[in-house]
Design a protein around this motif. Structure first.
Motif, mmCIF file in Angstrom:
data_model
loop_
_atom_site.group_PDB
_atom_site.id
_atom_site.type_symbol
_atom_site.label_atom_id
_atom_site.label_comp_id
_atom_site.label_asym_id
_atom_site.label_seq_id
_atom_site.Cartn_x
_atom_site.Cartn_y
_atom_site.Cartn_z
ATOM 1 N N ALA B 25 23.982 -92.028 36.316
ATOM 2 C CA ALA B 25 24.019 -93.501 36.421
ATOM 3 C C ALA B 25 24.448 -93.922 37.823
ATOM 4 O O ALA B 25 23.891 -94.861 38.403
ATOM 5 C CB ALA B 25 24.977 -94.070 35.378
ATOM 6 N N GLU B 26 25.438 -93.244 38.377
ATOM 7 C CA GLU B 26 25.919 -93.569 39.722
ATOM 8 C C GLU B 26 24.809 -93.336 40.756
ATOM 9 O O GLU B 26 24.568 -94.167 41.625
ATOM 10 C CB GLU B 26 27.153 -92.709 40.044
ATOM 11 C CG GLU B 26 27.661 -92.800 41.467
ATOM 12 C CD GLU B 26 28.245 -94.158 41.829
ATOM 13 O OE1 GLU B 26 28.645 -94.889 40.918
ATOM 14 O OE2 GLU B 26 28.275 -94.475 43.039
ATOM 15 N N SER B 29 22.077 -95.872 40.559
ATOM 16 C CA SER B 29 22.469 -97.180 41.116
ATOM 17 C C SER B 29 22.370 -97.189 42.636
ATOM 18 O O SER B 29 22.299 -98.248 43.250
ATOM 19 C CB SER B 29 23.888 -97.539 40.687
ATOM 20 O OG SER B 29 24.826 -96.770 41.412
ATOM 21 N N VAL B 86 21.724 -115.831 40.363
ATOM 22 C CA VAL B 86 22.625 -114.728 39.974
ATOM 23 C C VAL B 86 23.288 -114.140 41.221
ATOM 24 O O VAL B 86 24.491 -113.857 41.230
ATOM 25 C CB VAL B 86 21.835 -113.637 39.200
ATOM 26 C CG1 VAL B 86 22.670 -112.386 39.006
ATOM 27 C CG2 VAL B 86 21.384 -114.175 37.853
ATOM 28 N N ALA B 89 25.929 -116.563 42.397
ATOM 29 C CA ALA B 89 27.115 -116.558 41.536
ATOM 30 C C ALA B 89 28.027 -115.374 41.871
ATOM 31 O O ALA B 89 29.241 -115.467 41.744
ATOM 32 C CB ALA B 89 26.688 -116.500 40.071
ATOM 33 N N ALA B 90 27.431 -114.279 42.306
ATOM 34 C CA ALA B 90 28.220 -113.078 42.628
ATOM 35 C C ALA B 90 28.639 -113.052 44.104
ATOM 36 O O ALA B 90 29.242 -112.085 44.557
ATOM 37 C CB ALA B 90 27.400 -111.833 42.297
ATOM 38 N N ASP B 91 28.352 -114.145 44.825
ATOM 39 C CA ASP B 91 28.613 -114.158 46.268
ATOM 40 C C ASP B 91 30.111 -114.132 46.584
ATOM 41 O O ASP B 91 30.910 -114.765 45.906
ATOM 42 C CB ASP B 91 27.989 -115.435 46.861
ATOM 43 C CG ASP B 91 28.354 -115.606 48.324
ATOM 44 O OD1 ASP B 91 28.168 -114.635 49.074
ATOM 45 O OD2 ASP B 91 28.838 -116.684 48.696
ATOM 46 N N ASP B 92 30.473 -113.382 47.607
ATOM 47 C CA ASP B 92 31.876 -113.235 47.998
ATOM 48 C C ASP B 92 32.344 -114.330 48.961
ATOM 49 O O ASP B 92 33.488 -114.335 49.379
ATOM 50 C CB ASP B 92 32.085 -111.882 48.684
ATOM 51 C CG ASP B 92 32.359 -110.807 47.676
ATOM 52 O OD1 ASP B 92 32.777 -111.154 46.573
ATOM 53 O OD2 ASP B 92 32.155 -109.627 47.997
#
Lengths: 190, 184
Positions: B25-26, B29, B86, B89-92
């Motif tokens: 999975a890692e 990704s 999306v 929304a995840a922006d830092d």
């Protein structure tokens, strides 16, 4: 007997969850730090450094694996159940923080296997893990022989952890299965 | 004794399996997927650069007098806009200064889009029917990024991915798009 079955089921389920979560965090430690940085903005500077190095994820992973393995021997299951309850409390608290702050970053709770955010699931699983301490305390006297417990819990945990692992990685497992079928079919054709 | 030993050997094998799946999975990704090739941002040649709108909706007006004020035009109807939302929304904080112009059939749908994607922390305005953006700037597509400078539209990009847009903005960062277009 009923006490023993409940105890085995509870401890095996908790150990399965913690093993999968702990191992996954040791392999992919970074997402948890990022999610914590998001839900705990007051500690952002400290968390920034720890998140980048993956220290938070590794620490949580080691704690989860130790708690899971501690549930298996009859002699250590009580302290391990208390440690599991503490971890469960932390999961529930972080889930609540994630829910309140409308967390959007994947928590890495099961590594890269899921994109789930800190929220309701963490609260439910966390509270279930908290119940493990009273369950073990109540069942201590009535649980029966230590050898019987250890034989059964190891088998049940192995089975539970394997099933949970396959469910978490169901897409990869399905792809691997399809690949094997394709290879076999090609072999038959040739 | 033997069942206990067998049990622990089984447990070790199961843990090895979990490690294997977690590593898979890692690794997956880290491998860019097929969709990465489809992430793009490019100058929008349909939009007329250099125009200065007579009216400015609230929210958008704050970009007017900046050297490089960015407005992202999104719509609840387009699939790429949902993907961009999306990402936002995840922006830092990289995109915190942009204004979102939600081109929606009515205000209710625009608000629903903002709420659904948790975009309330950005400066935003719902452009009902896309009237302002189409009549003043000739923008009829979304997602579109509009770059204003001193009240004029300097650059315009079609895009479907924020990192790709950022790369394009940095490439064209000097505002030379307008100069080039005017010369031509």
């Amino acid at each position: 007997m009923a006490d023993l079955i409940v105890l085995l089921a509870g401890n095996a389920a908790a150990a399965s969850v913690l093993l999968n979560a702990g191992v996954a965090k040791l392999v992919s430690p970074v997402p948890l730090g990022r999610a914590l940085r998001e839900v705990l903005p007051a500690h952002r500077q400290v968390l920034d450094r720890l998140a980048r190095s993956g220290a938070i994820g590794r620490f949580a992973g080691v704690a989860e694996v130790i708690a899971a393995l501690g549930l298996l021997p009859a002699t250590t299951r009580m302290p391990a159940a208390i440690a599991t309850a503490v971890l469960g409390g932390a999961f529930a608290a972080l889930g609540t923080a994630g829910l309140l702050r409308r967390s959007v970053k994947p928590c890495g709770c099961f590594g890269m296997a899921s994109n789930q955010r800190l929220g309701a699931t963490n609260i439910v699983v966390g509270l279930a893990l908290v119940l493990l301490a009273p369950l073990n305390a109540v069942a201590t006297a009535a649980a029966g022989s230590e050898a019987g417990y250890e034989q059964a819990i190891v088998m049940l945990t192995s089975l539970g952890a394997l099933l949970l692992c396959l469910w978490l990685h169901r897409r990869a497992a399905r792809n691997a299965w399809n690949l094997m079928r394709t290879i076999r079919q090609r072999g038959e054709v040739q | 004794m033997i069942p206990v030993v067998f049990g622990f050997v089984l447990l070790v094998l199961v843990i090895a399996t979990i490690v294997l799946f977690a590593m898979m999975a890692e690794l997956s990704s880290r491998v860019p997927g097929r969709e990465v090739a489809n992430r793009w941002a490019r100058p929008d040649e349909q939009v007329q650069l250099g125009v200065s709108p007579a009216t400015w909706p609230p929210g958008v007006v704050r970009q007017r007098d900046k050297d490089r004020g960015i407005v992202l035009v999104l719509s609840p109807l387009c699939e790429s806009c949902a993907l961009v939302a999306v990402q936002l929304a995840a922006d830092d904080g990289e995109w915190r200064d942009v204004t979102l112009l939600i081109s929606a059939l009515d205000e209710q749908r625009g608000l629903a889009f903002i709420n659904e994607h948790h975009l309330g922390r950005f400066s935003w305005h719902v452009d009902e029917g896309g009237q302002w953006v189409s009549q003043n700037l000739g923008v009829n597509a979304s997602p579109t990024a509009l770059v204003f400078g001193q009240g004029r539209l300097r650059e315009a990009y079609s895009f479907n991915d924020l990192p790709a847009l950022r790369a394009e903005l940095e490439k064209e960062g000097s505002g030379n798009k307008l100069a080039r277009k005017e010369v031509v």
